[in-house]
Write a protein that holds these residues in place. Structure first.
Motif, PDB file in Angstrom:
ATOM      1  N   VAL A 103       0.852  -1.199   0.000  1.00  0.00           N
ATOM      2  CA  VAL A 103       0.000   0.000   0.000  1.00  0.00           C
ATOM      3  C   VAL A 103       0.884   1.243   0.000  1.00  0.00           C
ATOM      4  CG1 VAL A 103      -1.700   1.304   1.339  1.00  0.00           C
ATOM      5  CG2 VAL A 103      -1.917  -1.189   1.126  1.00  0.00           C
ATOM      6  N   GLY A 104       0.552   2.186  -0.868  1.00  0.00           N
ATOM      7  CA  GLY A 104       1.300   3.442  -0.929  1.00  0.00           C
ATOM      8  C   GLY A 104       2.506   3.402  -1.851  1.00  0.00           C
ATOM      9  N   ARG A 109      -2.393   1.964  -7.819  1.00  0.00           N
ATOM     10  CA  ARG A 109      -2.752   2.898  -8.894  1.00  0.00           C
ATOM     11  C   ARG A 109      -2.616   2.218 -10.248  1.00  0.00           C
ATOM     12  NH1 ARG A 109       0.902   6.634  -7.872  1.00  0.00           N
ATOM     13  NH2 ARG A 109       2.348   5.625  -9.286  1.00  0.00           N
ATOM     14  N   ASP A 110      -1.495   1.519 -10.471  1.00  0.00           N
ATOM     15  CA  ASP A 110      -1.269   0.827 -11.739  1.00  0.00           C
ATOM     16  C   ASP A 110      -2.298  -0.288 -11.958  1.00  0.00           C
ATOM     17  OD1 ASP A 110       0.927   2.481 -12.080  1.00  0.00           O
ATOM     18  OD2 ASP A 110       2.401   0.927 -11.604  1.00  0.00           O
ATOM     19  N   PHE A 141      -8.410   7.368  -2.587  1.00  0.00           N
ATOM     20  CA  PHE A 141      -7.721   6.674  -3.684  1.00  0.00           C
ATOM     21  C   PHE A 141      -8.567   6.736  -4.949  1.00  0.00           C
ATOM     22  CE2 PHE A 141      -7.267   2.728  -6.124  1.00  0.00           C
ATOM     23  CZ  PHE A 141      -5.913   2.740  -6.416  1.00  0.00           C
ATOM     24  N   TYR A 142      -9.840   6.388  -4.846  1.00  0.00           N
ATOM     25  CA  TYR A 142     -10.713   6.397  -6.024  1.00  0.00           C
ATOM     26  C   TYR A 142     -10.908   7.813  -6.556  1.00  0.00           C
ATOM     27  CZ  TYR A 142     -11.701   1.657  -4.464  1.00  0.00           C
ATOM     28  OH  TYR A 142     -11.586   0.354  -4.065  1.00  0.00           O
ATOM     29  N   GLU A 143     -11.041   8.774  -5.663  1.00  0.00           N
ATOM     30  CA  GLU A 143     -11.211  10.161  -6.101  1.00  0.00           C
ATOM     31  C   GLU A 143      -9.977  10.668  -6.833  1.00  0.00           C
ATOM     32  OE1 GLU A 143     -12.418  11.984  -2.405  1.00  0.00           O
ATOM     33  OE2 GLU A 143     -14.387  11.001  -2.514  1.00  0.00           O
ATOM     34  N   ARG A 144      -8.791  10.308  -6.369  1.00  0.00           N
ATOM     35  CA  ARG A 144      -7.560  10.698  -7.074  1.00  0.00           C
ATOM     36  C   ARG A 144      -7.498  10.070  -8.465  1.00  0.00           C
ATOM     37  NH1 ARG A 144      -5.246  10.116  -1.891  1.00  0.00           N
ATOM     38  NH2 ARG A 144      -4.494   8.048  -2.441  1.00  0.00           N
ATOM     39  N   ALA A 145      -8.154   8.918  -8.622  1.00  0.00           N
ATOM     40  CA  ALA A 145      -8.185   8.241  -9.923  1.00  0.00           C
ATOM     41  C   ALA A 145      -9.284   8.803 -10.825  1.00  0.00           C
ATOM     42  CB  ALA A 145      -8.387   6.739  -9.730  1.00  0.00           C
ATOM     43  N   GLY A 146     -10.030   9.809 -10.343  1.00  0.00           N
ATOM     44  CA  GLY A 146     -11.058  10.439 -11.159  1.00  0.00           C
ATOM     45  C   GLY A 146     -12.457   9.887 -10.962  1.00  0.00           C
ATOM     46  N   TRP A 147     -12.636   9.011  -9.998  1.00  0.00           N
ATOM     47  CA  TRP A 147     -13.946   8.448  -9.702  1.00  0.00           C
ATOM     48  C   TRP A 147     -14.628   9.324  -8.657  1.00  0.00           C
ATOM     49  CZ3 TRP A 147     -15.420   2.973 -10.819  1.00  0.00           C
ATOM     50  CH2 TRP A 147     -14.625   2.426 -11.815  1.00  0.00           C
ATOM     51  N   ALA A 148     -15.964   9.257  -8.600  1.00  0.00           N
ATOM     52  CA  ALA A 148     -16.706  10.073  -7.635  1.00  0.00           C
ATOM     53  C   ALA A 148     -17.919   9.305  -7.114  1.00  0.00           C
ATOM     54  CB  ALA A 148     -17.177  11.381  -8.292  1.00  0.00           C
ATOM     55  N   TRP A 149     -18.285   9.610  -5.890  1.00  0.00           N
ATOM     56  CA  TRP A 149     -19.488   9.040  -5.312  1.00  0.00           C
ATOM     57  C   TRP A 149     -20.669   9.554  -6.126  1.00  0.00           C
ATOM     58  CZ3 TRP A 149     -22.439  11.133  -0.556  1.00  0.00           C
ATOM     59  CH2 TRP A 149     -23.484  10.270  -0.224  1.00  0.00           C
ATOM     60  N   ASP A 150     -21.532   8.638  -6.573  1.00  0.00           N
ATOM     61  CA  ASP A 150     -22.669   9.044  -7.401  1.00  0.00           C
ATOM     62  C   ASP A 150     -23.935   9.283  -6.583  1.00  0.00           C
ATOM     63  OD1 ASP A 150     -23.711   6.529  -6.833  1.00  0.00           O
ATOM     64  OD2 ASP A 150     -23.636   5.797  -8.887  1.00  0.00           O
TER      65      ASP A 150
END
Length: 172
Positions: A103-104, A109-110, A141-150
């Motif tokens: 982790v980290g 990410r990859d 982590f998901y938000e940094r990858a461009g994902w968002a809570w819907d």
């Protein structure tokens, strides 16, 4: 990362995936999920689950593993959603877990990017995943990858002790 390989998982990887699955849960979810749930996890049970999925995968289902110098250190499972109302353009990331020591390091990410690419390449234009509502680290982590809570919230996951989970989504 030097020495990192991403590849399709095989049935021979089931034990390593199961051990990572259990170790990652115990590390990431301690204090978020009841101790009795975490302490009751079994690598043997998870191995049987993963072996079954890897030997006879559901149509469109896939799993990638991350190997670092020959050792599996993470995995991502992806494919069509279980929700029959989801539509043909929507895929799902079922799980992404790393060996706690990884982790980290950038491996997650990859791995997450590769799983998302696999969904895109399979024709999905959008994807979602479920995350424990209180898992702030994963949500970041998901938000940094461009994902968002819907905005969708549920407690339908028995393996999350039916605690609140939220759905994240992204265009692929």
């Amino acid at each position: 990362m030097d020495g990192l390989t991403l590849r399709d998982a095989t049935a021979a990887d089931a034990r390593a995936i199961a051990e990572i699955h259990v170790a990652a849960w115990r590390s990431a979810y301690r204090g978020l999920v009841p101790d009795a749930v975490l302490d009751g996890l079994s690598a043997e049970d998870r191995e049987a689950m993963w072996r079954g999925g890897l030997v006879a995968p559901e149509p469109g289902w896939g799993c990638l593993v991350a190997e670092d110098r020959g050792n599996i250190v993470g995995f991502v499972g992806y494919g069509p959603p279980d929700d029959a109302e989801a539509g043909p353009d929507l895929g799902e990331i079922y799980a992404i877990y790393l060996e706690p020591t990884a982790v980290g390091t950038g491996i997650g990410r990859d791995l997450f990017a590769a799983g998302s690419r696999r969904l895109h390449d399979a024709g999905y234009r959008r994807a979602f995943l479920w995350v424990l509502e209180t898992n702030d680290r994963a949500r970041r982590f998901y938000e940094r990858a461009g994902w968002a809570w819907d905005g969708t919230k549920s407690a339908h996951r028995f393996d999350c002790a039916e605690l609140p989970i939220v759905r994240y989504a992204a265009d692929l």
